[in-house]
Design a protein around this motif. Structure first.
Motif, mmCIF file in Angstrom:
data_model
loop_
_atom_site.group_PDB
_atom_site.id
_atom_site.type_symbol
_atom_site.label_atom_id
_atom_site.label_comp_id
_atom_site.label_asym_id
_atom_site.label_seq_id
_atom_site.Cartn_x
_atom_site.Cartn_y
_atom_site.Cartn_z
ATOM 1 N N LEU A 1 6.072 -5.006 7.043
ATOM 2 C CA LEU A 1 4.979 -5.254 6.090
ATOM 3 C C LEU A 1 3.867 -4.228 6.223
ATOM 4 N N ARG A 2 3.540 -3.577 5.108
ATOM 5 C CA ARG A 2 2.284 -2.813 5.017
ATOM 6 C C ARG A 2 1.396 -3.518 4.016
ATOM 7 N N HIS A 3 0.142 -3.696 4.410
ATOM 8 C CA HIS A 3 -0.753 -4.506 3.572
ATOM 9 C C HIS A 3 -2.179 -3.964 3.687
ATOM 10 N N HIS B 1 -0.504 14.841 14.048
ATOM 11 C CA HIS B 1 -1.195 14.220 12.905
ATOM 12 C C HIS B 1 -0.230 13.171 12.358
ATOM 13 N N PRO B 2 -0.708 11.949 12.112
ATOM 14 C CA PRO B 2 0.230 10.941 11.593
ATOM 15 C C PRO B 2 0.686 11.268 10.171
ATOM 16 N N LEU B 3 -0.093 12.117 9.474
ATOM 17 C CA LEU B 3 0.160 12.494 8.088
ATOM 18 C C LEU B 3 -0.002 11.257 7.185
ATOM 19 N N PRO B 4 -0.342 11.355 5.946
ATOM 20 C CA PRO B 4 -0.510 12.607 5.213
ATOM 21 C C PRO B 4 -1.789 13.351 5.613
ATOM 22 N N ARG B 5 -1.735 14.677 5.499
ATOM 23 C CA ARG B 5 -2.966 15.449 5.702
ATOM 24 C C ARG B 5 -3.530 15.803 4.320
ATOM 25 N N GLU C 1 0.890 -1.175 0.000
ATOM 26 C CA GLU C 1 0.000 0.000 0.000
ATOM 27 C C GLU C 1 0.918 1.211 0.000
ATOM 28 N N PRO C 2 0.439 2.354 -0.525
ATOM 29 C CA PRO C 2 1.323 3.533 -0.570
ATOM 30 C C PRO C 2 1.784 3.982 0.819
ATOM 31 N N SER C 3 2.979 4.551 0.852
ATOM 32 C CA SER C 3 3.535 5.089 2.103
ATOM 33 C C SER C 3 4.670 6.030 1.748
ATOM 34 N N THR C 4 4.802 7.094 2.487
ATOM 35 C CA THR C 4 6.002 7.935 2.411
ATOM 36 C C THR C 4 6.797 7.789 3.703
ATOM 37 N N ARG C 5 6.160 8.147 4.830
ATOM 38 C CA ARG C 5 6.862 8.221 6.112
ATOM 39 C C ARG C 5 7.326 6.856 6.616
ATOM 40 N N THR C 6 6.420 5.898 6.657
ATOM 41 C CA THR C 6 6.760 4.625 7.310
ATOM 42 C C THR C 6 7.859 3.910 6.519
ATOM 43 N N ARG C 7 7.675 3.857 5.201
ATOM 44 C CA ARG C 7 8.651 3.142 4.373
ATOM 45 C C ARG C 7 10.024 3.814 4.445
ATOM 46 N N SER D 1 -4.259 -1.912 12.541
ATOM 47 C CA SER D 1 -3.444 -1.100 13.449
ATOM 48 C C SER D 1 -2.089 -0.782 12.832
ATOM 49 N N HIS D 2 -1.372 0.077 13.517
ATOM 50 C CA HIS D 2 -0.108 0.607 13.008
ATOM 51 C C HIS D 2 0.769 0.867 14.248
ATOM 52 N N PRO D 3 1.262 -0.236 14.859
ATOM 53 C CA PRO D 3 1.879 -0.082 16.187
ATOM 54 C C PRO D 3 3.120 0.806 16.230
ATOM 55 N N THR D 4 3.928 0.824 15.153
ATOM 56 C CA THR D 4 5.133 1.668 15.240
ATOM 57 C C THR D 4 4.766 3.149 15.148
ATOM 58 N N GLN D 5 3.635 3.462 14.471
ATOM 59 C CA GLN D 5 3.142 4.843 14.491
ATOM 60 C C GLN D 5 2.772 5.214 15.932
ATOM 61 N N THR D 6 2.148 4.284 16.633
ATOM 62 C CA THR D 6 1.772 4.549 18.024
ATOM 63 C C THR D 6 3.004 4.804 18.885
HETATM 64 N N1 CP Z 1 1.890 7.992 9.071
HETATM 65 C C1 CP Z 1 2.003 7.143 8.027
HETATM 66 O O1 CP Z 1 1.809 5.939 8.170
HETATM 67 O O2 CP Z 1 2.371 7.737 6.852
HETATM 68 P P1 CP Z 1 2.655 6.949 5.487
HETATM 69 O O3 CP Z 1 1.336 6.362 5.046
HETATM 70 O O4 CP Z 1 3.194 7.991 4.558
HETATM 71 O O5 CP Z 1 3.641 5.869 5.801
#
Ligand code: CP
Length: 309
Positions: free
Chosen positions: A106-108, A266-270, A53-59, A134-139
């Motif tokens: 893994l993001r799925h 904000h976890p972003l993206p906004r 799935e798309p990601s900027t920050r986490t990846r 859930s998204h535990p590392t964001q937490t």
């Molecule tokens: N906060 C967050 O998970 O951003 P990404 O979707 O860009 O990884």
């Protein structure tokens, strides 16, 4: 506390003591995350970054975290470039990636995918977001940010605003904040309120929850305002999304009654839920929050792979 080889699928995998240990090591990682100090503690290790799935920050922050500690990264950012597009199962894909790496991120799009991956991998699996799950590392990075910005989490009034139904970051966050003694207020359009399962779990932990439909009614007591976007991609019916799109927006006017030291996260993206005019106010912490993803993920990788500073 030994977290070596542990899977990180849910924030419920950790107790408070373990989370505190991760946050303490994260603090020590900050100068390394900024490039002011150098560590090769994960030299020779390989991180497999699977983002379906798309990601900027986490990846990128996992990649940066691994690189800062001397590890290498192999990665996939599109299903179309993998053999999944030929019909290979996630289980077989995970069996391959565990053979090629020392830890799997893994993001799925499907809830439960990280748990399934962890069941098939003998190497640690980190859930980087599974559908609306859930998204535990964001937490972990959210908790770290509150600690860094406010000095403590205990007793904080935290208002969580937005799409609490599909916004996976807030499910783990509500539970973790409760573990640390924060008081929670959920503000959302009625159709997007917090799932009952999370509410019940927070209450079973002794958590205090208030529910509101308008941020104006609760902003003056808030120490932390945590905003999320409406997760358009998770709506089964686009017309349902249209009914709630643009229903809330944090701008300078909305913060007029806020405490001077309120922090906005904000976890972003906004998209449009925080007016860019807020960025220049002392309330805005979301870009520092995003940076914190690097030291926190460095700490987690170090602990899972057994590295030492
Ligand atoms: N906060 C967050 O998970 O951003 P990404 O979707 O860009 O990884």
């Amino acid at each position: 506390m030994n977290l070596k080889n542990m899977d990180v699928v849910s924030i419920r995998d950790f107790n408070r003591e373990q989370i505190e240990e991760i946050l303490d090591l994260s603090r020590k990682m900050v100068p390394y995350a900024r490039g002011e100090k150098v560590s090769r503690m994960l030299d020779g290790r390989i991180l497999g970054n699977l983002f379906f799935e798309p990601s900027t920050r986490t990846r990128l922050s996992f990649e940066s975290a691994a690189n800062r500690l001397g590890a290498r990264v192999i990665d996939v950012s599109q299903v179309s470039t993998t053999s999944i597009s030929k019909g290979e199962t996630l289980a077989d894909t995970i069996r391959m990636v565990e053979a090629y790496s020392d830890v799997i991120v893994l993001r799925h799009p499907h809830e439960g995918a990280a748990r399934l991956a962890a069941n098939f991998s003998s190497k640690p699996v980190i859930n980087a977001g599974d559908g609306a799950g859930s998204h535990p590392t964001q937490t972990l990075l959210d908790l770290f940010t509150v600690q860094e910005e406010k000095g403590s989490i205990d007793g904080m009034n935290v208002v969580i605003l937005g799409d609490l139904k599909y916004g996976r970051t807030v499910h783990s966050l509500a539970e973790a904040l409760t573990l640390f003694g924060a008081k929670l207020t959920f503000v959302a359009p009625p159709a997007l309120q917090m799932p009952l399962e999370t509410v019940k779990h927070v209450e079973s932990m002794g958590g205090e929850i208030k529910i509101a439909s308008d941020m104006k009614d609760v902003i003056s007591d808030a120490d932390v305002l945590y905003v999320t976007r409406i997760q358009r991609e998770r709506f089964p019916d686009p017309t349902e999304y249209q009914k709630v799109a643009g229903m809330y927006r944090v701008d300078i006017d909305a913060l007029r009654e806020a405490k001077k030291d309120l922090i906005v996260l904000h976890p972003l993206p906004r998209i449009d839920e925080i007016d860019p005019e807020v960025d220049a106010t002392p309330h805005a912490c979301y870009f520092r929050q995003a940076f914190n993803g690097i030291p926190v993920r460095m700490a987690l990788l170090a602990m899972l792979l057994g590295g030492e500073l």
